[in-house]
Design a protein around this motif. Sequence first.
Motif, PDB file in Angstrom:
ATOM      1  N   HIS A   1      -5.095   4.450   0.783  1.00  0.00           N
ATOM      2  CA  HIS A   1      -5.743   5.594  -0.038  1.00  0.00           C
ATOM      3  C   HIS A   1      -5.455   6.716  -0.337  1.00  0.00           C
ATOM      4  O   HIS A   1      -6.008   6.803  -1.196  1.00  0.00           O
ATOM      5  CB  HIS A   1      -7.231   4.322  -0.405  1.00  0.00           C
ATOM      6  CG  HIS A   1      -7.762   5.046  -1.744  1.00  0.00           C
ATOM      7  ND1 HIS A   1      -7.535   3.774  -2.836  1.00  0.00           N
ATOM      8  CD2 HIS A   1      -8.801   5.503  -1.708  1.00  0.00           C
ATOM      9  CE1 HIS A   1      -8.527   4.404  -3.869  1.00  0.00           C
ATOM     10  NE2 HIS A   1      -9.266   5.204  -3.113  1.00  0.00           N
TER      11      HIS A   1
ATOM     12  N   GLU B   1      -3.251   1.790  -4.433  1.00  0.00           N
ATOM     13  CA  GLU B   1      -4.543   1.714  -4.543  1.00  0.00           C
ATOM     14  C   GLU B   1      -3.991  -0.419  -5.320  1.00  0.00           C
ATOM     15  O   GLU B   1      -3.678  -0.619  -5.000  1.00  0.00           O
ATOM     16  CB  GLU B   1      -4.830   1.650  -6.338  1.00  0.00           C
ATOM     17  CG  GLU B   1      -5.962   1.667  -6.857  1.00  0.00           C
ATOM     18  CD  GLU B   1      -5.874   1.585  -8.515  1.00  0.00           C
ATOM     19  OE1 GLU B   1      -6.469   0.762  -9.924  1.00  0.00           O
ATOM     20  OE2 GLU B   1      -5.101   2.071  -9.251  1.00  0.00           O
ATOM     21  N   ARG B   2      -5.594  -0.823  -4.342  1.00  0.00           N
ATOM     22  CA  ARG B   2      -5.233  -2.410  -4.684  1.00  0.00           C
ATOM     23  C   ARG B   2      -5.782  -2.840  -5.923  1.00  0.00           C
ATOM     24  O   ARG B   2      -6.503  -2.403  -6.225  1.00  0.00           O
ATOM     25  CB  ARG B   2      -6.522  -2.578  -3.161  1.00  0.00           C
ATOM     26  CG  ARG B   2      -6.338  -4.390  -3.273  1.00  0.00           C
ATOM     27  CD  ARG B   2      -7.058  -5.177  -1.652  1.00  0.00           C
ATOM     28  NE  ARG B   2      -7.377  -6.514  -2.014  1.00  0.00           N
ATOM     29  CZ  ARG B   2      -7.101  -7.227  -1.415  1.00  0.00           C
ATOM     30  NH1 ARG B   2      -6.748  -6.784  -0.031  1.00  0.00           N
ATOM     31  NH2 ARG B   2      -6.961  -8.807  -1.676  1.00  0.00           N
TER      32      ARG B   2
ATOM     33  N   TYR C   1      -0.393  -4.272  -5.599  1.00  0.00           N
ATOM     34  CA  TYR C   1      -0.924  -2.636  -5.288  1.00  0.00           C
ATOM     35  C   TYR C   1      -0.308  -1.770  -6.508  1.00  0.00           C
ATOM     36  O   TYR C   1       0.643  -1.606  -6.754  1.00  0.00           O
ATOM     37  CB  TYR C   1      -0.408  -2.732  -3.477  1.00  0.00           C
ATOM     38  CG  TYR C   1      -1.145  -2.518  -2.110  1.00  0.00           C
ATOM     39  CD1 TYR C   1      -2.362  -2.731  -2.115  1.00  0.00           C
ATOM     40  CD2 TYR C   1      -0.600  -4.099  -2.462  1.00  0.00           C
ATOM     41  CE1 TYR C   1      -2.354  -3.342  -1.363  1.00  0.00           C
ATOM     42  CE2 TYR C   1      -0.964  -4.393  -0.897  1.00  0.00           C
ATOM     43  CZ  TYR C   1      -2.453  -4.355  -0.540  1.00  0.00           C
ATOM     44  OH  TYR C   1      -2.929  -4.852   0.076  1.00  0.00           O
TER      45      TYR C   1
END
Length: 98
Positions: A37, A42-43, A80
């Motif tokens: 991150h 970013e998930r 992602y």
Amino acid sequence: ILDNLDRTITAAEAEGDAPTVVEGVRMVRAQLGAVLHGYGLERIDAVDERFDPAIHDAVATARVAGPMHASIVEQLAPGYRFNGSLLRPVQVVVGIAA
């Protein structure tokens, strides 16, 4: 690696493996997630959202009641973004009205 750690946690919980081992893997996964991150990863999760082909990959459909039509009913794998660009779409099951 994140997907494999997630699968390990899920399988270990299902098998009733030692809770301390599961917690240890969960901590390693959190640490790796935090490092990535920090580099811009970013998930993306999608359960209960409307299907958006720009960020979702529909790998299957399921019959649902009218209001759930075109909504995501199951997430098979997270997606992602890397520094704002889509790296991998979320793999989902999309509801289709019966």
